[in-house]
Structures are given as C-alpha cells and as structure tokens.
Design a protein around this motif. Structure first.
Motif, PDB file in Angstrom:
ATOM      1  N   ASP A  97      37.333  12.852  33.997  1.00 56.49           N
ATOM      2  CA  ASP A  97      37.554  13.834  32.938  1.00 56.49           C
ATOM      3  C   ASP A  97      38.993  13.689  32.431  1.00 56.49           C
ATOM      4  N   PRO A  98      39.193  12.872  31.388  1.00 55.32           N
ATOM      5  CA  PRO A  98      40.572  12.624  30.922  1.00 55.32           C
ATOM      6  C   PRO A  98      41.232  13.871  30.339  1.00 55.32           C
ATOM      7  N   VAL A  99      42.539  13.982  30.503  1.00 53.92           N
ATOM      8  CA  VAL A  99      43.311  15.024  29.808  1.00 53.92           C
ATOM      9  C   VAL A  99      43.273  14.689  28.325  1.00 53.92           C
ATOM     10  N   GLU A 100      43.485  13.406  28.016  1.00 56.35           N
ATOM     11  CA  GLU A 100      43.428  12.928  26.634  1.00 56.35           C
ATOM     12  C   GLU A 100      42.893  11.493  26.684  1.00 56.35           C
ATOM     13  N   ALA A 101      41.741  11.297  26.069  1.00 53.48           N
ATOM     14  CA  ALA A 101      41.097   9.983  26.156  1.00 53.48           C
ATOM     15  C   ALA A 101      42.046   8.878  25.718  1.00 53.48           C
ATOM     16  N   GLY A 102      42.169   7.826  26.497  1.00 55.39           N
ATOM     17  CA  GLY A 102      42.994   6.673  26.134  1.00 55.39           C
ATOM     18  C   GLY A 102      44.464   6.813  26.481  1.00 55.39           C
ATOM     19  N   ALA A 103      44.876   8.007  26.898  1.00 53.29           N
ATOM     20  CA  ALA A 103      46.293   8.189  27.241  1.00 53.29           C
ATOM     21  C   ALA A 103      46.568   7.615  28.644  1.00 53.29           C
ATOM     22  N   ASN A 104      47.851   7.660  29.037  1.00 54.67           N
ATOM     23  CA  ASN A 104      48.241   7.051  30.313  1.00 54.67           C
ATOM     24  C   ASN A 104      47.966   7.960  31.502  1.00 54.67           C
ATOM     25  N   GLY A 105      47.953   7.366  32.673  1.00 56.42           N
ATOM     26  CA  GLY A 105      47.805   8.154  33.895  1.00 56.42           C
ATOM     27  C   GLY A 105      48.465   7.457  35.073  1.00 56.42           C
ATOM     28  N   HIS A 106      48.820   8.250  36.086  1.00 60.72           N
ATOM     29  CA  HIS A 106      49.425   7.665  37.289  1.00 60.72           C
ATOM     30  C   HIS A 106      48.339   7.132  38.213  1.00 60.72           C
ATOM     31  N   GLY A 107      47.777   5.997  37.810  1.00 55.33           N
ATOM     32  CA  GLY A 107      46.654   5.398  38.533  1.00 55.33           C
ATOM     33  C   GLY A 107      47.044   4.540  39.715  1.00 55.33           C
ATOM     34  N   CYS A 108      48.355   4.502  40.044  1.00 55.45           N
ATOM     35  CA  CYS A 108      48.773   3.743  41.220  1.00 55.45           C
ATOM     36  C   CYS A 108      49.658   4.610  42.126  1.00 55.45           C
ATOM     37  N   GLY A 109      49.757   5.913  41.770  1.00 56.45           N
ATOM     38  CA  GLY A 109      50.496   6.839  42.638  1.00 56.45           C
ATOM     39  C   GLY A 109      52.007   6.697  42.601  1.00 56.45           C
ATOM     40  N   HIS A 110      52.545   6.073  41.545  1.00 56.63           N
ATOM     41  CA  HIS A 110      53.996   5.857  41.523  1.00 56.63           C
ATOM     42  C   HIS A 110      54.776   7.161  41.318  1.00 56.63           C
ATOM     43  N   ASN A 111      54.096   8.228  40.884  1.00 52.99           N
ATOM     44  CA  ASN A 111      54.766   9.536  40.808  1.00 52.99           C
ATOM     45  C   ASN A 111      55.196   9.998  42.206  1.00 52.99           C
ATOM     46  N   LEU A 112      54.415   9.568  43.218  1.00 55.70           N
ATOM     47  CA  LEU A 112      54.726   9.923  44.609  1.00 55.70           C
ATOM     48  C   LEU A 112      55.706   8.921  45.211  1.00 55.70           C
ATOM     49  N   LEU A 113      55.541   7.655  44.795  1.00 51.96           N
ATOM     50  CA  LEU A 113      56.284   6.546  45.414  1.00 51.96           C
ATOM     51  C   LEU A 113      57.797   6.763  45.369  1.00 51.96           C
ATOM     52  N   GLY A 114      58.301   6.983  44.164  1.00 50.38           N
ATOM     53  CA  GLY A 114      59.752   7.129  44.013  1.00 50.38           C
ATOM     54  C   GLY A 114      60.284   8.352  44.743  1.00 50.38           C
ATOM     55  N   ILE A 115      59.542   9.440  44.681  1.00 51.03           N
ATOM     56  CA  ILE A 115      60.051  10.690  45.270  1.00 51.03           C
ATOM     57  C   ILE A 115      60.145  10.580  46.797  1.00 51.03           C
ATOM     58  N   ALA A 116      59.151   9.963  47.442  1.00 50.00           N
ATOM     59  CA  ALA A 116      59.233   9.804  48.905  1.00 50.00           C
ATOM     60  C   ALA A 116      60.433   8.952  49.286  1.00 50.00           C
ATOM     61  N   SER A 117      60.714   7.918  48.483  1.00 47.90           N
ATOM     62  CA  SER A 117      61.859   7.055  48.791  1.00 47.90           C
ATOM     63  C   SER A 117      63.178   7.810  48.598  1.00 47.90           C
ATOM     64  N   ILE A 118      63.219   8.705  47.606  1.00 50.65           N
ATOM     65  CA  ILE A 118      64.429   9.545  47.443  1.00 50.65           C
ATOM     66  C   ILE A 118      64.543  10.500  48.637  1.00 50.65           C
ATOM     67  N   ALA A 119      63.408  11.059  49.059  1.00 56.47           N
ATOM     68  CA  ALA A 119      63.412  11.958  50.218  1.00 56.47           C
ATOM     69  C   ALA A 119      63.946  11.226  51.452  1.00 56.47           C
ATOM     70  N   ALA A 120      63.535   9.966  51.613  1.00 57.88           N
ATOM     71  CA  ALA A 120      64.005   9.159  52.749  1.00 57.88           C
ATOM     72  C   ALA A 120      65.516   8.958  52.670  1.00 57.88           C
ATOM     73  N   ALA A 121      65.993   8.615  51.471  1.00 55.07           N
ATOM     74  CA  ALA A 121      67.434   8.399  51.277  1.00 55.07           C
ATOM     75  C   ALA A 121      68.201   9.680  51.590  1.00 55.07           C
ATOM     76  N   ALA A 122      67.675  10.811  51.125  1.00 57.26           N
ATOM     77  CA  ALA A 122      68.355  12.098  51.333  1.00 57.26           C
ATOM     78  C   ALA A 122      68.379  12.471  52.818  1.00 57.26           C
ATOM     79  N   ALA A 123      67.260  12.219  53.510  1.00 54.11           N
ATOM     80  CA  ALA A 123      67.194  12.560  54.937  1.00 54.11           C
ATOM     81  C   ALA A 123      68.150  11.680  55.746  1.00 54.11           C
ATOM     82  N   LEU A 124      68.210  10.399  55.403  1.00 55.11           N
ATOM     83  CA  LEU A 124      69.116   9.498  56.112  1.00 55.11           C
ATOM     84  C   LEU A 124      70.572   9.902  55.866  1.00 55.11           C
ATOM     85  N   LYS A 125      70.868  10.241  54.628  1.00 59.51           N
ATOM     86  CA  LYS A 125      72.220  10.700  54.274  1.00 59.51           C
ATOM     87  C   LYS A 125      72.598  11.923  55.106  1.00 59.51           C
ATOM     88  N   LYS A 126      71.662  12.846  55.211  1.00 63.05           N
ATOM     89  CA  LYS A 126      71.907  14.098  55.961  1.00 63.05           C
ATOM     90  C   LYS A 126      72.264  13.804  57.432  1.00 63.05           C
TER      91      LYS A 126
END
Ligand SMILES: [Zn+2]
Length: 482
Positions: A97-126
């Motif tokens: 069920d598209p939000v908008e037919a033909g538009a883009n989507g996070h079909g490889c989960g990269h919205n999660l990918l970058g944030i977890a890596s930032i979380a890792a960097a922040a935790a290591l820094k701490k």
C-alpha cells in the motif's frame, strides 16, 4: 559495572531519541546523492552527541564525518541513509500500500543503518570520556550506497586512509556476523552516434546507432562463455534511439553493470567489453563514447574483527521482542514469497550439522530471535556493496541484525512497511551496542588493531586498490523522484 552493560544502558537511555531520527529519515526517503534532509538530520544528531562535524567529505556533497577525541587509534563507524526509487509504502501494515505510487521508500533499511552507527559512536565516546581513554571516534555519513558507490568516491580521495579499523552493520531478516564477501562491480554507459536517414528512401545514407548497441550486446553474449564462472554481465538499453522504425536511429545508449569476485577481474572484463563496443562502432560506422558511472570493490574479509563482532553479538543476543512484534512479524512473514523462505539464513549457515541445527532453530520463529553461528567463507554472495572499498583501505567488518521478519526479501515493500516498527527500532539499538562494544575492544587492546591490520595486509597480498578513475563524479539515480 561491565563496560558492555554501560554501553547498553547508554544506548537504551537515548533510544527514544534515536528512534525519532530513524523515523524522520524514513519519511524523507531520499535517493543516492540527493539525501540533503537526511544528512541534515544525522548532522543534528551528531552535534547533539558532541561530535565535531565536517561536511563535503571526499568532495561528495552529501558525505560528512563526525569526530570526537584525538590521536590513535582511529575507530570509524560507517553509516548510510539513502532510499530506493519506486518503493513507497505505508508503515506498519502487512499489505502492499504505497504512500504515493512511484515515490521512493527505505527498501533497504538505511534509515536505521546510519542511526545505529551514530548510536555506537556516541556510546563509545561516552565510555572513553568516562574512563579517560585515548583515541579518535568517527562516524562517516556515507551517501549513495544504492547504485551510487558513495564510499568508493570517498575512498578514491583518501578519506579512510588514516582509519585504523572500520565497523558497520546492515538491517536484515536474521542475525549474523558477515564472514562472506561481495562482488566488485563497474557500471558504464556505452553511447553510439550515427547518422539519421529515411529508412526506406535513403538507407544507404544512414548509420544506425541502434545496430551498434545490438551488435555490442551480441558480442557480450559470446563473451559470456569466456569469462570466469562467477562473473555477471547485466545490461539495460537506456535509449534505443526512438519510436520510429522508418528512421535510421542516429543515437542509442546501453548501460552495462559488470561484476566479478575481485576488482582486478572486473577491470579485465571491462577492457574486453570496451573492445567489443569499439568493434560494434567499427562494424556500423558509428562513433562510440564511454561514460564511466561508478565502481565498487569486493569486500576483503577480516576474521579478526569478525570474531570480535560475533563475540559481542552473542553477548547481547537478539533484542527482547514482545507479543506485538511477534504479531506483526507473523503477518509480514505470511506475505513473503514461498520460494525465498529462509534464504537469508540458508546462505549464512554452514552445510554441516551445526548449520542445519541453526537453520531449524531459526525457522521456528517469524522474528529474527536467534544468533546464527559465524562462518568465515570469504565467498561472494551475489550482491555488491561499497563497504568493499573501505575494506581495501582499513580492516573492516560488519554484522547483520534482524530488523525485519524472518524471510523478508531485500528491496521490497515489506522492508519499507517494517522500517518504523518497534522491532526495527529494537534491533537498530541492539546493532549499535554490538558495534560500540567492538569499538571499545579495539580501543582497549592495541594488539587487536595490529592483528586486524596484519590480516588485511596478508589478504591483499600486495594487490592495490582499483579506484574510480579521476574526474568521474558521483551521480544520482536517473528517473528517481526527488
Ligand atoms: Zn542496503
């Protein structure tokens, strides 16, 4: 308190904030090298976490780096944030069920990918700040993974040259440490220019660019028998010259994507395909122009880092999923194609008794709640990723964390539908913990860094990195809406 407990506590305490950012980026769904809003969101988060941010890294507009600390070792976490064209889909539902037919989507989960890596960097820094540990923590915001090879452009400019080790992860439908490799690839447009003419009245005056494309493709079909088994040669005719059969087509264009297990092998195949293209131009009396789009290298595995990641992955285990997660995962599982069921797991377990056991256990659940054993094969699994380019420059390793229901196919509406779910959020935070703990192992144990670096040297056996040719610039996906 054990440092790994401290890492988990820190990431969980910031969890709600990390989830917000991942959801925000899910909403932008920007494709390769057009990820401006997604980049701004990640930069906001990095600054909130106390990192100094550099933009335009490696002369790529949407590449950036967050840095904290000083001196050696330099530990890098890699993150992505680009989306895929045409995969628009509503979140939280188990039907297409598209939000908008033909538009883009996070079909490889990269919205999660970058944030977890930032979380890792922040935790290591701490932890490093609390314990007064020396070293530098970096997060690299790497754009255009999908069809763009952002990291290859960054690697060409020397961005990763002073990094001592790099860690990353990828969202998946099961949990494991990658002990397998990926294919190197190169993407090139071949363009032919001829002479248009009336196809019936004056065919002798015409020179067909479409004929050249067809002859080139036939040449490559014959080449298939004479390359290594593992090579893959794909093409798309991106411009067939027009819609009129009564005109001799003066212009035509074909896009080739050539893959092989090693960058050097791809280079050899490219040289042969180039000669076929030149031959097609000679045969048709047309002019050929080559337009190099991008390339990416194969992954050079690093067992030293992979074993450490696996140790920490087993320590943290899968996230604590609940009944709601289970219900949603079961609904999604029911929509997955039967022919591809459990493929992700089958590919990543060994063929022996231990592998069979792990597969049987994982099959019991719609949720990715088991950790697969580590299998260091070093064999390319079919796809390509620009993580490979980083792995030629510095010891690099990655885990896959089950953010989606068992058997969810990659690049699908199901991935987009699960991209903002509670199970995806939980797995994202879990990935952050595993990466941070391995980062800390590297900070605390200089011998581990040395061993990983010696392994990289050993595996390369003097081979040098095949960089994208100078002058080639990153470009977005043609036809993507954003
Ligand atoms: Zn991906």
């Amino acid at each position: 308190m054990d440092n790994r407990v401290k890492i988990a506590d820190f990431i969980e305490s910031r969890g709600a904030r990390y989830n917000e950012f991942a959801d925000e980026i899910w909403g932008y769904a920007e494709t390769a090298f057009r990820e401006h809003r997604s980049m701004e969101a990640q930069i906001r988060l990095l600054e909130e976490e106390g990192f100094k941010v550099t933009r335009n890294v490696g002369d790529v507009e949407t590449a950036f780096c967050g840095e904290w600390g000083s001196g050696k070792p330099v530990i890098a976490f890699l993150g992505e944030f680009d989306a895929l064209a045409g995969l628009s889909q509503k979140a939280g539902v188990a039907c297409k069920d598209p939000v908008e037919a033909g538009a883009n989507g996070h079909g490889c989960g990269h919205n999660l990918l970058g944030i977890a890596s930032i979380a890792a960097a922040a935790a290591l820094k701490k932890i490093m700040a609390d314990e007064g540990l020396k070293g530098t923590v970096r997060y690299y915001g790497c754009p255009g993974e999908e069809g763009g090879s952002g990291k290859a452009f960054m690697a060409r400019e020397g961005v990763f040259d002073d990094v001592d080790a790099a860690l990353t992860w990828h969202p998946a439908n099961c949990n494991y440490t990658a002990g397998d490799s990926s294919l190197a690839n190169t993407q090139i447009y071949y363009r032919f220019r001829g002479v248009s003419s009336h196809a019936a009245a004056a065919p002798h005056l015409g020179r067909s660019a479409l004929d050249a494309v067809e002859l080139m493709n036939i040449g490559v079909q014959f080449l298939r028998e004479h390359v290594i088994q593992e090579a893959r040669m794909h093409y798309a005719i991106t411009d067939a010259g027009g819609v009129s059969p009564n005109v001799v087509q003066p212009y035509a264009e074909v896009l080739y994507l050539l893959r092989a297990p090693k960058s050097g092998q791809v280079k050899d195949i490219v040289e042969r395909v180039d000669r076929i293209a030149q031959g097609a131009a000679l045969m048709t009396d047309t002019v050929m122009e080559k337009d190099f789009v991008k390339s990416c290298a194969n992954i050079v595995n690093n067992e030293t880092l992979e074993r450490d990641l696996q140790k920490n992955l087993e320590y943290y285990g899968a996230p604590a999923f609940d009944e709601e997660d289970k219900k949603f995962a079961e609904a999604i599982f029911a929509t997955t194609p039967e022919a591809g069921r459990y493929e992700g797991i089958i590919k990543h377990v060994s063929k022996d008794e231990a592998g069979r056991k792990a597969l049987e256990e994982a099959k019991k659940y719609a949720l990715p709640c088991t950790i697969l054993p580590y299998v260091p094969t070093g064999i390319a699994q079919g796809g390509s990723t620009d993580v490979g380019d980083v792995s030629w420059k510095t010891p690099t390793a990655q885990i896959y964390m089950g953010t989606w229901a068992n058997s969810t196919p990659g690049h699908s509406w199901q991935v987009v539908a699960q991209g903002k779910s509670a199970m995806a959020h939980k797995a994202m935070l879990q990935a952050g913990k595993v990466l941070a703990a391995t980062g800390l192992d590297l900070i605390l144990d200089p011998e581990l860094v040395k061993k990983a670096q010696a392994e990289l040297k050993e595996r390369l056996q003097g081979e040098t990195y095949v960089a994208i040719p100078k002058g080639v610039k990153p470009r977005g996906l043609s036809g993507a809406k954003n």
